[in-house]
Design an enzyme around this catalytic site. Structure first.
Site, PDB file in Angstrom:
ATOM      1  N   GLU A   1       0.833  -1.210   0.000  1.00 56.81           N
ATOM      2  CA  GLU A   1       0.000   0.000   0.000  1.00 56.81           C
ATOM      3  C   GLU A   1       0.869   1.262   0.000  1.00 56.81           C
ATOM      4  O   GLU A   1       0.775   2.104   0.897  1.00 56.81           O
ATOM      5  CB  GLU A   1      -0.964  -0.017   1.193  1.00 56.81           C
ATOM      6  CG  GLU A   1      -1.916  -1.211   1.127  1.00 56.81           C
ATOM      7  CD  GLU A   1      -3.042  -1.195   2.148  1.00 56.81           C
ATOM      8  OE1 GLU A   1      -2.843  -0.651   3.244  1.00 56.81           O
ATOM      9  OE2 GLU A   1      -4.123  -1.735   1.844  1.00 56.81           O
TER      10      GLU A   1
ATOM     11  N   GLU B   1      -5.512  -8.398  -1.328  1.00 58.01           N
ATOM     12  CA  GLU B   1      -6.195  -8.292  -0.038  1.00 58.01           C
ATOM     13  C   GLU B   1      -7.666  -8.019  -0.304  1.00 58.01           C
ATOM     14  O   GLU B   1      -8.005  -7.117  -1.087  1.00 58.01           O
ATOM     15  CB  GLU B   1      -5.643  -7.134   0.809  1.00 58.01           C
ATOM     16  CG  GLU B   1      -4.279  -7.378   1.386  1.00 58.01           C
ATOM     17  CD  GLU B   1      -3.824  -6.278   2.342  1.00 58.01           C
ATOM     18  OE1 GLU B   1      -4.678  -5.629   2.972  1.00 58.01           O
ATOM     19  OE2 GLU B   1      -2.601  -6.068   2.434  1.00 58.01           O
TER      20      GLU B   1
HETATM   21  C1  BG6 Z   1      -4.576  -3.157   4.609  1.00 57.31           C
HETATM   22  C2  BG6 Z   1      -3.238  -3.583   5.119  1.00 57.31           C
HETATM   23  O1  BG6 Z   1      -4.628  -1.795   4.740  1.00 57.31           O
HETATM   24  O2  BG6 Z   1      -5.728  -3.552   5.261  1.00 57.31           O
HETATM   25  C3  BG6 Z   1      -3.258  -4.696   6.141  1.00 57.31           C
HETATM   26  O3  BG6 Z   1      -2.363  -3.905   4.071  1.00 57.31           O
HETATM   27  C4  BG6 Z   1      -4.460  -4.510   7.041  1.00 57.31           C
HETATM   28  O4  BG6 Z   1      -2.038  -4.676   6.814  1.00 57.31           O
HETATM   29  C5  BG6 Z   1      -5.712  -4.630   6.188  1.00 57.31           C
HETATM   30  O5  BG6 Z   1      -4.499  -5.392   8.105  1.00 57.31           O
HETATM   31  C6  BG6 Z   1      -7.010  -4.584   6.965  1.00 57.31           C
HETATM   32  O6  BG6 Z   1      -7.040  -3.452   7.778  1.00 57.31           O
HETATM   33  P1  BG6 Z   1      -7.317  -3.563   9.340  1.00 57.31           P
HETATM   34  O7  BG6 Z   1      -7.136  -2.200   9.857  1.00 57.31           O
HETATM   35  O8  BG6 Z   1      -8.710  -4.058   9.455  1.00 57.31           O
HETATM   36  O9  BG6 Z   1      -6.326  -4.526   9.851  1.00 57.31           O
END
Ligand code: BG6
Length: 490
Positions: A175, A388
């Site tokens: 990111e 993701e």
């Molecule tokens: C992304 C990141 O922003 O979202 C992860 O690459 C992160 O590291 C994921 O865990 C989900 O966000 P969160 O805040 O729910 O963990």
């Protein structure tokens, strides 16, 4: 419709959110080790010195460091052919600027990759997932300092050389656009390892949303990171021409809240600023035409763009594929009196047509198809991968130990259908790794309670739990999806 035969199916984690063992076998402190937990209403906080009496979620995390064999076996049971994970920079160079790498750290990832290959799983490795060594923050101010480019390159070359026969797929920075997306000290710290001296030297706990910030430094830090990423691509291809080296963008897809043309223009400018500024440099190898004006409008000096040597590096070091995280969409508007909601480290106007998770992230599978179309049009021919996607939710363990997370299955199903539609239209989508396939520490809130996993981990925000793992209903569902190559989504 079945997915392509060699489609990559798997899940994604980050070292700092799952490994624990934060000082074991010579590892040095990295940024997340300094952060305390928060929750949906309370931001995480930072203290420059470790407070031995406080609970730091990443210090033990889910103890993947000692459970990786068991965890990778569970991933294999789901039928994965890819596993996205990160190398924690501080395991390899504990202070970031050490002369020699730490052999114990290198050996750990050797074992992890061997374990993946045992089951026919390709590792997809993020070189820096918010894991900048703490010493690089305090001594160098992260990527704001050009010296950090060399430190990163040294670390990256060590990894490329060591794992050149074990890892084919690499991502440079997780990111990379997070500093633009968040637009404050929080994004600077996570993304760039940049913190102002006043905060570094603070004796009080500082909520992350109150960290000091300077736009000009962010833009210079990002520029240095673009150069570092491009040099990594160039060096990687020299070490192994078969490497596929990609970028990673937090794709914050936005819609105009109203049909007012002013909102339409605003959404375009926001997309440029938050998503395309970073994506274009990494895929097209140069700043987009509007970038200079955008920087000027931020009240900053764009002369960092004028370095001819850097321009050559950016041109040469374009990525082989574009990867992105996709969780939710949001709306933007020029109006000020509108209802807001949270997203991935961001806060924007609420879309009245969408439902949201318990953390306010708006669920939008159609937005995924829209995003793939946008990216495919913007970067024609560049393979795309979703690295993701997932739902952070509270899970309830029944008395017999089962976990009926139908809400998670209901989240994934239409997102996978959206990918099917995109493939049917001919877009070059090569793979999908869900986020947090095993419960882990939330990056945004530092919670364990925000669970994403197909695999449940008995670990809680008060520090209790024995780290035992168990399969949720979604585990069996995802296994079926993969076994049928995306045809059985019931
Ligand atoms: C992304 C990141 O922003 O979202 C992860 O690459 C992160 O590291 C994921 O865990 C989900 O966000 P969160 O805040 O729910 O963990």
């Amino acid at each position: 419709m079945a997915f392509p035969k060699n489609f990559l199916w798997g899940g994604a984690v980050a070292a700092n959110q799952c490994e624990g063992a934060y000082l074991e076998d010579g590892k040095g402190l990295s940024v997340p080790d300094m952060l305390l937990g928060g929750n949906v209403n309370t931001p995480r906080t930072f203290l420059p010195q470790i407070d031995e009496t406080a609970f730091y979620p990443s210090h033990e995390s889910i103890d993947f460091y000692h459970h990786y064999k068991e965890d990778i076996a569970l991933f294999a049971e789901m039928g994965w052919n890819v596993f996205r994970l990160s190398i924690n920079w501080g395991r390899i160079y504990p202070n970031g600027d050490d002369e020699e790498p730490n052999e114990a750290g290198l050996a750990f990832y050797d074992s992890v990759f061997d374990e993946c290959h045992k089951y026919g799983m390709e590792p997809l490795v993020t070189l820096c997932h918010y894991e900048i060594p703490w010493n690089i923050v305090t001594k160098y101010h992260g990527f704001y300092n050009r010296e950090t480019i060399d430190l990163f390159l040294k670390y990256v070359k060590t990894c490329f050389e060591r794992y050149k026969n074990k890892v084919k797929y690499w991502l440079t920075f997780n990111e990379i656009n997070i500093a633009m997306m968040v637009g404050g000290g929080l994004g600077d710290l996570y993304g760039l390892g940049l913190m102002q001296d006043e905060d570094i030297n603070s004796t009080e706990r500082i909520p992350l949303n109150k960290l000091k910030h300077d736009d000009q430094q962010t833009l210079i830090g990002l520029h240095n990171q673009f150069v570092a990423s491009a040099l990594a691509v160039i060096e990687g291809h020299k070490i192994n021409p078969d490497f596929m080296i990609g970028n990673m963008i937090a794709h914050g897809t936005m819609y105009p809240l109203t049909p007012n043309p002013k909102d339409m223009l605003f959404v375009q400018e926001m997309e440029h600023n938050k998503n395309d500024y970073c994506g274009d440099v990494q895929v097209r190898g140069a700043y987009p035409v509007w970038a200079r004006k955008m920087v000027l409008d931020m009240g900053c000096d764009p002369s960092f763009m004028d370095n001819e040597e850097d321009a050559k590096i950016l041109k040469e070091g374009v990525v082989d594929f574009y990867t992105f995280s996709y969780y939710q969409t949001s709306c933007v508007t020029t109006k000020t009196d509108v209802e807001m909601t949270a997203g991935n480290m961001s806060y924007r106007a609420k879309n009245p047509y969408l439902k949201a998770s318990d953390w306010g992230w708006q669920i939008d599978p159609d937005g995924l198809l829209y995003t793939i179309r946008v990216l495919s049009d913007r970067y024609p021919g560049t393979p795309l991968m979703i690295v993701e996607n997932g739902l952070g939710a509270f899970d309830k363990v029944e008395e017999d130990g089962s976990i009926h997370d139908t809400y998670r299955i209901d989240y994934f199903r239409p997102h996978i259908q959206a990918m099917q539609k995109a493939l049917d239209e001919g877009h070059k989508l090569i793979g999908y790794t869900t986020w947090g396939p095993i419960d882990l520490v939330s990056a945004g809130t530092g919670e364990f309670a925000k669970r994403y996993g197909f695999v449940y981990v008995n670990k809680h925000d008060d520090g209790s739990g024995d780290f035992s793992r168990s399969r949720k209903d979604s585990f069996f569902w995802y296994k079926k999806v993969i076994a049928s190559n995306g045809t059985d989504l019931d």
